[in-house]
Design a protein around this motif. Structure first.
Motif, short mmCIF file in Angstrom:
data_model
loop_
_atom_site.label_atom_id
_atom_site.label_comp_id
_atom_site.label_asym_id
_atom_site.label_seq_id
_atom_site.Cartn_x
_atom_site.Cartn_y
_atom_site.Cartn_z
N LYS A 1 -7.88 -4.02 -49.09
CA LYS A 1 -8.63 -3.53 -47.94
C LYS A 1 -9.38 -2.27 -48.33
O LYS A 1 -8.76 -1.25 -48.63
N LEU A 2 -10.69 -2.36 -48.34
CA LEU A 2 -11.55 -1.24 -48.73
C LEU A 2 -12.33 -0.75 -47.52
O LEU A 2 -13.00 -1.53 -46.85
N ALA A 3 -12.24 0.55 -47.25
CA ALA A 3 -13.04 1.16 -46.18
C ALA A 3 -14.00 2.15 -46.82
O ALA A 3 -13.59 3.05 -47.57
N VAL A 4 -15.29 1.98 -46.56
CA VAL A 4 -16.32 2.87 -47.08
C VAL A 4 -16.88 3.68 -45.92
O VAL A 4 -17.40 3.12 -44.96
N VAL A 5 -16.73 5.00 -46.01
CA VAL A 5 -17.20 5.89 -44.96
C VAL A 5 -18.63 6.30 -45.27
O VAL A 5 -18.91 6.86 -46.33
N VAL A 6 -19.53 6.00 -44.36
CA VAL A 6 -20.96 6.24 -44.56
C VAL A 6 -21.47 7.12 -43.42
O VAL A 6 -21.17 6.88 -42.25
N ASP A 7 -22.26 8.14 -43.75
CA ASP A 7 -22.88 8.95 -42.71
C ASP A 7 -24.32 9.25 -43.09
O ASP A 7 -24.82 8.77 -44.12
N VAL A 8 -25.01 10.03 -42.28
CA VAL A 8 -26.43 10.26 -42.52
C VAL A 8 -26.69 11.05 -43.78
O VAL A 8 -27.82 11.10 -44.25
N ARG A 9 -25.66 11.65 -44.34
CA ARG A 9 -25.85 12.38 -45.60
C ARG A 9 -25.65 11.49 -46.80
O ARG A 9 -25.92 11.89 -47.93
N SER A 10 -25.11 10.26 -46.57
CA SER A 10 -24.89 9.34 -47.68
C SER A 10 -26.23 8.84 -48.19
O SER A 10 -27.08 8.39 -47.43
N ARG A 11 -26.40 8.90 -49.48
CA ARG A 11 -27.66 8.49 -50.09
C ARG A 11 -27.96 7.04 -49.74
O ARG A 11 -27.12 6.16 -49.85
N GLY A 12 -29.16 6.78 -49.28
CA GLY A 12 -29.58 5.42 -49.02
C GLY A 12 -29.32 4.93 -47.61
O GLY A 12 -29.67 3.81 -47.28
N LEU A 13 -28.70 5.76 -46.76
CA LEU A 13 -28.38 5.27 -45.43
C LEU A 13 -29.62 4.85 -44.66
O LEU A 13 -29.65 3.81 -44.01
N TYR A 14 -30.67 5.65 -44.74
CA TYR A 14 -31.85 5.41 -43.91
C TYR A 14 -32.50 4.07 -44.19
O TYR A 14 -32.93 3.38 -43.28
N THR A 15 -32.59 3.71 -45.45
CA THR A 15 -33.36 2.50 -45.78
C THR A 15 -32.52 1.38 -46.38
O THR A 15 -32.95 0.23 -46.35
N ASP A 16 -31.32 1.70 -46.91
CA ASP A 16 -30.63 0.71 -47.72
C ASP A 16 -29.36 0.13 -47.13
O ASP A 16 -28.85 -0.86 -47.63
N ILE A 17 -28.79 0.75 -46.08
CA ILE A 17 -27.50 0.28 -45.61
C ILE A 17 -27.59 -1.15 -45.08
O ILE A 17 -26.76 -2.00 -45.43
N LEU A 18 -28.60 -1.46 -44.29
CA LEU A 18 -28.71 -2.82 -43.77
C LEU A 18 -29.01 -3.81 -44.89
O LEU A 18 -28.50 -4.94 -44.89
N GLY A 19 -29.80 -3.38 -45.86
CA GLY A 19 -30.08 -4.25 -47.00
C GLY A 19 -28.84 -4.49 -47.84
O GLY A 19 -28.59 -5.61 -48.31
N ALA A 20 -28.03 -3.44 -48.02
CA ALA A 20 -26.79 -3.58 -48.79
C ALA A 20 -25.83 -4.53 -48.09
O ALA A 20 -25.19 -5.39 -48.72
N LEU A 21 -25.74 -4.42 -46.78
CA LEU A 21 -24.85 -5.30 -46.04
C LEU A 21 -25.34 -6.74 -46.09
O LEU A 21 -24.55 -7.68 -46.14
N GLU A 22 -26.66 -6.93 -46.11
CA GLU A 22 -27.21 -8.27 -46.22
C GLU A 22 -26.87 -8.88 -47.58
O GLU A 22 -26.54 -10.08 -47.68
N GLN A 23 -26.92 -8.07 -48.64
CA GLN A 23 -26.51 -8.55 -49.97
C GLN A 23 -25.06 -8.99 -49.97
O GLN A 23 -24.68 -10.01 -50.56
N ILE A 24 -24.20 -8.18 -49.32
CA ILE A 24 -22.78 -8.50 -49.27
C ILE A 24 -22.56 -9.80 -48.50
O ILE A 24 -21.79 -10.68 -48.91
N ARG A 25 -23.26 -9.94 -47.38
CA ARG A 25 -23.13 -11.14 -46.57
C ARG A 25 -23.58 -12.37 -47.36
O ARG A 25 -22.95 -13.43 -47.32
N THR A 26 -24.69 -12.24 -48.08
CA THR A 26 -25.22 -13.35 -48.87
C THR A 26 -24.23 -13.76 -49.96
O THR A 26 -24.12 -14.95 -50.30
N ALA A 27 -23.50 -12.77 -50.50
CA ALA A 27 -22.52 -13.05 -51.55
C ALA A 27 -21.23 -13.66 -51.00
O ALA A 27 -20.33 -14.00 -51.75
N GLY A 28 -21.16 -13.81 -49.69
CA GLY A 28 -19.99 -14.43 -49.08
C GLY A 28 -18.82 -13.48 -48.90
O GLY A 28 -17.68 -13.95 -48.71
N ILE A 29 -19.07 -12.18 -48.95
CA ILE A 29 -17.99 -11.19 -48.79
C ILE A 29 -17.86 -10.82 -47.31
O ILE A 29 -18.85 -10.48 -46.65
N SER A 30 -16.64 -10.90 -46.80
CA SER A 30 -16.40 -10.58 -45.40
C SER A 30 -16.39 -9.07 -45.21
O SER A 30 -15.85 -8.33 -46.03
#
Length: 297
Positions: free
Chosen positions: A65-94
């Motif tokens: 069980k991995l929990a990743v804490v992300v906030d507005v100071r995390s690099r890439g939040l503004y443009t990449d978080i939704l894209g990163a989650l889409e990559q994870i979803r495409t890879a079949g990771i829950s």
């Protein structure tokens, strides 16, 4: 999306994204997840999340069980978080998203009390930063499986809410260590409670019992047959019940009860084991018994 507190059993190798408004309690939530056995990572660039999950998948059993804490100071939040989650979803990771929110008024008050600027306020007001953050995070919030409003929760209430959401075992379990010890070797430094049972007749002065320990039935019977010992154990357990219930309400997970006699060989061992046996019958409590000084000369 859920605003309730209905726990859902997480699948294997689950990824949980913990995000939300600054000041809404991400750190408290992260600590509660750690107590539940999650591996928590803070400040990791969001574009590295797929790589992290790939490494975990290549090493079965390493991190369930991995929990990743992300906030507005995390690099890439503004443009990449939704894209990163889409990559994870495409890879079949829950994965799931836990979004922590609170009212603007409360967030302003928390920043004012902490005398810290909001990370997005720049040269403006705290409220300007909060408004900008809400706009930035609106898509993530709208897509979050779990939205937890912390406006009316203190740190203990928030930790308890996270525990209710993500514990697979239902209500929080308090882990008790019942430890026997000898006063002549010193009182355990980590004890939350210390009980002195030197008032009980000492088996040390009975020749046939002296070489035995409190784990032997002959010593146990000798110690517990004493009326004072039985009354002490019964009343001590009853006195502890409201304390243990309070610990659970305050989200305290661990406590140590130290029971001492002179050498930690006879009386404290027998009474510790009897205390542990009775405390184990309390709901949502697990008990471990440790005999610190057993075996010392």
């Amino acid at each position: 999306m859920s605003d309730g507190l209905t726990p859902v059993k997480p699948p294997e190798n689950e990824l949980l994204i913990v995000t939300g408004m600054s000041g809404a309690g991400r750190t408290t939530a992260a600590h509660a997840l750690e107590d539940l056995g999650w591996y928590v990572v803070e400040g990791m660039p969001t574009e590295l999340i797929p790589t992290m999950m790939d490494l975990i998948a290549r090493n079965p059993g390493s991190v369930e069980k991995l929990a990743v804490v992300v906030d507005v100071r995390s690099r890439g939040l503004y443009t990449d978080i939704l894209g990163a989650l889409e990559q994870i979803r495409t890879a079949g990771i829950s994965y799931r998203v836990l979004f922590l929110d609170a009212s603007d008024e409360l967030l302003v008050r928390r920043f004012e009390q902490g005398r810290r600027p909001h990370p997005l306020q720049g040269s403006g007001r705290i409220l300007d930063g909060i408004t900008a953050e809400r706009e930035t995070l609106k898509d993530i919030r709208n897509g979050a499986e779990i939205v937890l409003d912390t406006t009316d929760l203190n740190v203990h209430g928030l930790a308890a809410a996270v525990t209710d959401l993500f514990s697979e075992d239902g209500p929080i379990t308090l882990r008790l260590n019942v430890m026997s010890f000898g006063f002549k070797y010193g009182v355990p430094a980590d004890a939350n409670f210390v009980a002195d049972v030197r008032f009980v007749p000492n088996p040390h002065w009975v020749p046939e019992l002296r070489p035995l320990t409190g784990q032997d039935s002959a010593v146990r019977d000798y110690v517990l047959v004493d009326a004072g010992a039985e009354e002490f154990v019964a009343r001590y357990v009853e006195a502890l019940r409201p304390v243990l219930e309070g610990y659970r309400r305050e989200n305290k997970h661990y406590a140590t009860i130290a029971v001492g006699c002179t050498g930690g060989k006879h009386r404290s061992v027998a009474i510790s084991e009897e205390l542990a046996r009775r405390l184990q019958q309390t709901s949502n409590v697990t008990v471990n018994t440790v005999h610190r000084d057993l075996g010392r000369e």
